[in-house]
Design a protein around this motif. Structure first.
Motif, PDB file in Angstrom:
ATOM      1  N   ARG A  15       0.706  -1.118  -0.128  1.00 36.54           N
ATOM      2  CA  ARG A  15       0.076   0.148   0.164  1.00 36.54           C
ATOM      3  C   ARG A  15       0.733   1.217  -0.080  1.00 36.54           C
ATOM      4  NH1 ARG A  15      -3.868  -1.261   4.812  1.00 36.54           N
ATOM      5  NH2 ARG A  15      -2.080  -2.492   5.431  1.00 36.54           N
ATOM      6  N   PHE A  16       2.126   1.286   0.070  1.00 36.37           N
ATOM      7  CA  PHE A  16       2.987   2.227   0.246  1.00 36.37           C
ATOM      8  C   PHE A  16       3.471   2.480  -1.150  1.00 36.37           C
ATOM      9  CE2 PHE A  16       6.863   4.812   1.526  1.00 36.37           C
ATOM     10  CZ  PHE A  16       6.252   5.617   2.393  1.00 36.37           C
ATOM     11  N   ASP A  20      10.307   0.714  -0.411  1.00 36.30           N
ATOM     12  CA  ASP A  20      10.174   0.343   1.094  1.00 36.30           C
ATOM     13  C   ASP A  20       9.788   1.005   2.107  1.00 36.30           C
ATOM     14  OD1 ASP A  20      10.364  -1.181   3.785  1.00 36.30           O
ATOM     15  OD2 ASP A  20      12.079  -2.496   2.814  1.00 36.30           O
ATOM     16  N   LYS A  21       8.793   0.978   2.688  1.00 32.98           N
ATOM     17  CA  LYS A  21       8.255   2.204   3.618  1.00 32.98           C
ATOM     18  C   LYS A  21       9.064   2.022   4.750  1.00 32.98           C
ATOM     19  CE  LYS A  21       4.875  -0.529   6.192  1.00 32.98           C
ATOM     20  NZ  LYS A  21       3.457  -0.898   6.510  1.00 32.98           N
ATOM     21  N   VAL A 174       1.871   6.152   2.119  1.00 32.15           N
ATOM     22  CA  VAL A 174       2.592   7.610   2.150  1.00 32.15           C
ATOM     23  C   VAL A 174       1.823   8.659   2.651  1.00 32.15           C
ATOM     24  CG1 VAL A 174       3.367   9.396   0.658  1.00 32.15           C
ATOM     25  CG2 VAL A 174       3.888   6.833  -0.220  1.00 32.15           C
ATOM     26  N   SER A 175       0.491   8.579   2.612  1.00 26.98           N
ATOM     27  CA  SER A 175      -0.485   9.638   3.161  1.00 26.98           C
ATOM     28  C   SER A 175      -0.121   9.341   4.874  1.00 26.98           C
ATOM     29  CB  SER A 175      -2.148   9.431   2.863  1.00 26.98           C
ATOM     30  OG  SER A 175      -2.673  10.075   3.521  1.00 26.98           O
ATOM     31  N   ASP A 176      -0.140   8.109   5.360  1.00 26.08           N
ATOM     32  CA  ASP A 176      -0.023   7.922   6.761  1.00 26.08           C
ATOM     33  C   ASP A 176       1.273   8.745   7.206  1.00 26.08           C
ATOM     34  OD1 ASP A 176      -2.187   6.266   7.012  1.00 26.08           O
ATOM     35  OD2 ASP A 176      -1.101   4.313   6.695  1.00 26.08           O
ATOM     36  N   LYS A 181       4.231  13.104   9.991  1.00 21.62           N
ATOM     37  CA  LYS A 181       5.206  14.147   9.897  1.00 21.62           C
ATOM     38  C   LYS A 181       4.352  15.394  10.239  1.00 21.62           C
ATOM     39  CE  LYS A 181       8.408  12.166   6.273  1.00 21.62           C
ATOM     40  NZ  LYS A 181       8.666  12.405   4.984  1.00 21.62           N
ATOM     41  N   LYS A 182       3.185  15.666   9.815  1.00 14.10           N
ATOM     42  CA  LYS A 182       2.660  16.956  10.073  1.00 14.10           C
ATOM     43  C   LYS A 182       2.248  17.091  11.634  1.00 14.10           C
ATOM     44  CE  LYS A 182      -0.025  18.382   6.839  1.00 14.10           C
ATOM     45  NZ  LYS A 182      -1.307  18.539   5.922  1.00 14.10           N
TER      46      LYS A 182
END
Length: 185
Positions: A15-16, A20-21, A174-176, A181-182
């Motif tokens: 899903r990433f 490699d996440k 990537v959204s997670d 980070k935010k």
């Protein structure tokens, strides 16, 4: 008492995207480095990491490395169990949970007894990190598919659950990662 930590880091990150996440940067370090450092700082006798990507090795200093082909979550778990051998407690943590702390891991180990595992909760069902006593390891070895240890910990009594206080966020997309980070700013 022999206590072993098992860091599961062999997921496929489907899903990433193509990367490699676990190598994605978070707070100046790869995602895997956060989980590895938390486990290294716990009161454990051994540290084992199951990986599928050899590029993770530099971030797992002090771990016994078990490298497998990508597969189901239960494949990683069985490979880690085999490497752990005889142990009185097996602490299982996931490498995509960068906010888990060594203090939380130590609390989970302390909550496990000779007769039952302990796990975390955070406004939902029990989940890893989880710690299993020796007598439960055969049950872990019998698991199949991608459900992992979840089915073994879902009915634990309240005294076997450690409140994770918002630390159980995992990174699947990537959204997670962007959200994490935010919120860290």
């Amino acid at each position: 008492m022999n206590r072993t930590g098992l860091l599961l880091a062999a997921g496929t990150s489907r899903r990433f995207g193509v990367a490699d996440k676990l190598l994605a940067p978070l707070d100046g370090r790869p995602l895997v480095a956060h989980a590895a450092q938390a486990m290294q700082m716990t009161a454990l006798d051994r540290h084992i990491a199951v990986i599928a990507n050899p590029e993770l090795r530099p971030y797992l200093d002090g771990f016994e490395i078990v490298e497998i082909q990508p597969g189901a979550q239960s494949d990683s778990l069985r490979a880690g169990l085999q490497a752990a051998g005889e142990t009185d407690r097996l602490l299982i943590a996931l490498a995509d949970m960068p906010r888990v702390t060594s203090e939380l891991l130590d609390m989970v180990v302390a909550a496990a007894t000779d007769d039952r595992p302990a796990a975390c909760h955070d406004l939902g069902p029990p989940m890893p990190p989880a710690c299993f006593p020796r007598g439960w390891l055969i049950r872990l070895a019998e698991l199949t598919g991608d459900q992992g240890a979840g089915r073994l910990i879902r009915d634990l009594p309240a005294e076997a659950l450690v409140n994770a206080r918002g630390l159980l966020t995992d990174i699947d997309t990537v959204s997670d990662l962007a959200k994490m980070k935010k919120t860290a700013r």
